[in-house]
Design a protein around this motif. Structure first.
Motif, PDB file in Angstrom:
ATOM      1  N   UNK A  34       0.797  -1.229   0.000  1.00 53.78           N
ATOM      2  CA  UNK A  34       0.000   0.000   0.000  1.00 53.78           C
ATOM      3  C   UNK A  34       0.829   1.278   0.000  1.00 53.78           C
ATOM      4  N   UNK A  35       1.809   1.363   0.881  1.00 58.88           N
ATOM      5  CA  UNK A  35       2.613   2.580   0.978  1.00 58.88           C
ATOM      6  C   UNK A  35       3.393   2.835  -0.309  1.00 58.88           C
ATOM      7  N   UNK A  36       3.980   1.787  -0.860  1.00 56.92           N
ATOM      8  CA  UNK A  36       4.738   1.937  -2.104  1.00 56.92           C
ATOM      9  C   UNK A  36       3.822   2.339  -3.255  1.00 56.92           C
ATOM     10  N   UNK A  37       2.649   1.728  -3.328  1.00 52.65           N
ATOM     11  CA  UNK A  37       1.710   2.066  -4.405  1.00 52.65           C
ATOM     12  C   UNK A  37       1.221   3.516  -4.273  1.00 52.65           C
ATOM     13  N   UNK A  38       1.017   3.986  -3.041  1.00 53.53           N
ATOM     14  CA  UNK A  38       0.626   5.384  -2.843  1.00 53.53           C
ATOM     15  C   UNK A  38       1.752   6.324  -3.291  1.00 53.53           C
ATOM     16  N   UNK A  39       2.982   5.991  -2.929  1.00 52.37           N
ATOM     17  CA  UNK A  39       4.123   6.797  -3.346  1.00 52.37           C
ATOM     18  C   UNK A  39       4.216   6.836  -4.871  1.00 52.37           C
ATOM     19  N   UNK A  40       4.086   5.679  -5.497  1.00 51.03           N
ATOM     20  CA  UNK A  40       4.171   5.610  -6.961  1.00 51.03           C
ATOM     21  C   UNK A  40       3.045   6.424  -7.604  1.00 51.03           C
ATOM     22  N   UNK A  41       1.834   6.267  -7.100  1.00 46.81           N
ATOM     23  CA  UNK A  41       0.705   7.041  -7.638  1.00 46.81           C
ATOM     24  C   UNK A  41       0.980   8.538  -7.539  1.00 46.81           C
ATOM     25  N   UNK A  42       1.505   8.956  -6.387  1.00 47.86           N
ATOM     26  CA  UNK A  42       1.816  10.372  -6.188  1.00 47.86           C
ATOM     27  C   UNK A  42       2.879  10.887  -7.139  1.00 47.86           C
ATOM     28  N   UNK A  43       3.738   9.986  -7.592  1.00 51.51           N
ATOM     29  CA  UNK A  43       4.798  10.363  -8.541  1.00 51.51           C
ATOM     30  C   UNK A  43       4.366  10.156  -9.991  1.00 51.51           C
ATOM     31  N   UNK A  44       3.111   9.736 -10.183  1.00 49.71           N
ATOM     32  CA  UNK A  44       2.609   9.522 -11.536  1.00 49.71           C
ATOM     33  C   UNK A  44       3.022   8.198 -12.156  1.00 49.71           C
ATOM     34  N   UNK A  45       3.450   7.241 -11.313  1.00 50.25           N
ATOM     35  CA  UNK A  45       3.858   5.926 -11.810  1.00 50.25           C
ATOM     36  C   UNK A  45       2.734   4.922 -11.602  1.00 50.25           C
ATOM     37  N   UNK A  46       2.565   4.050 -12.559  1.00 49.99           N
ATOM     38  CA  UNK A  46       1.619   2.948 -12.424  1.00 49.99           C
ATOM     39  C   UNK A  46       2.432   1.675 -12.232  1.00 49.99           C
ATOM     40  N   UNK A  47       2.256   1.036 -11.093  1.00 48.65           N
ATOM     41  CA  UNK A  47       2.979  -0.200 -10.829  1.00 48.65           C
ATOM     42  C   UNK A  47       2.207  -1.356 -11.449  1.00 48.65           C
ATOM     43  N   UNK A  48       2.798  -1.955 -12.477  1.00 48.03           N
ATOM     44  CA  UNK A  48       2.140  -3.009 -13.241  1.00 48.03           C
ATOM     45  C   UNK A  48       2.705  -4.391 -12.923  1.00 48.03           C
ATOM     46  N   UNK A  49       3.404  -4.506 -11.806  1.00 41.08           N
ATOM     47  CA  UNK A  49       3.991  -5.783 -11.399  1.00 41.08           C
ATOM     48  C   UNK A  49       4.911  -6.347 -12.477  1.00 41.08           C
ATOM     49  N   UNK A  50       5.728  -5.470 -13.047  1.00 43.43           N
ATOM     50  CA  UNK A  50       6.645  -5.875 -14.110  1.00 43.43           C
ATOM     51  C   UNK A  50       8.004  -5.192 -13.932  1.00 43.43           C
TER      52      UNK A  50
END
Length: 143
Positions: free
Chosen positions: A37-53
């Motif tokens: 959750x924390x990493x995904x929130x950080x990524x979202x805030x930076x405009x990154x979509x984590x696609x598990x790749x």
């Protein structure tokens, strides 16, 4: 040493919530461990979509480490980064599985039997920037 992964998960999701066990189905365990959750929130805030790749690991490696100013955040983020690294390995390397170490730490078991404490990699990445998540991934797949 600090609390184990399962203890931290139970704290976040309620004391009565069951944690994963080695007998659980790998897909259920993988789903639980991929929350990050924390990493995904950080990524979202930076405009990154984590696609598990792998490209998302590379993108995470390029983030400015603003979290290092807050040690507690860095530790939690590092744990999430390690679980995310493990998620990418699990989803991209056939024959990989999750296992809980005796202390409750989730580790990735690679097809050749090597074990990888992904949360240790993630905590090091969050605290020091090395090894990069992409390099840790390549170490896993290249042996």
């Amino acid at each position: 040493m600090g609390m184990g992964f399962i203890d931290r998960w139970r704290d976040r999701h309620g004391a009565a919530a069951p944690g994963p066990s080695p007998e659980q189905d790998q897909d259920s365990m993988a789903e639980l461990l991929s929350e990050c959750e924390l990493l995904r929130e950080l990524a979202d805030g930076a405009g990154l979509r984590l696609a598990d790749d792998v490209p998302s690991l590379t993108a995470l490696d390029q983030l400015l480490p603003t979290w290092r100013d807050t040690p507690d955040a860095a530790e939690w983020l590092g744990n999430d980064a390690g679980l995310y690294l493990g998620t990418v390995v699990f989803r991209t390397v056939p024959g990989t599985r999750w296992r809980l170490a005796p202390d409750g730490t989730p580790v990735i078991v690679l097809p050749d039997g090597r074990e990888m404490d992904v949360t240790a990699f993630g905590r090091s990445w969050a605290a020091q920037g090395s090894p990069q998540l992409t390099a840790a991934y390549l170490e896993a797949v290249d042996g």
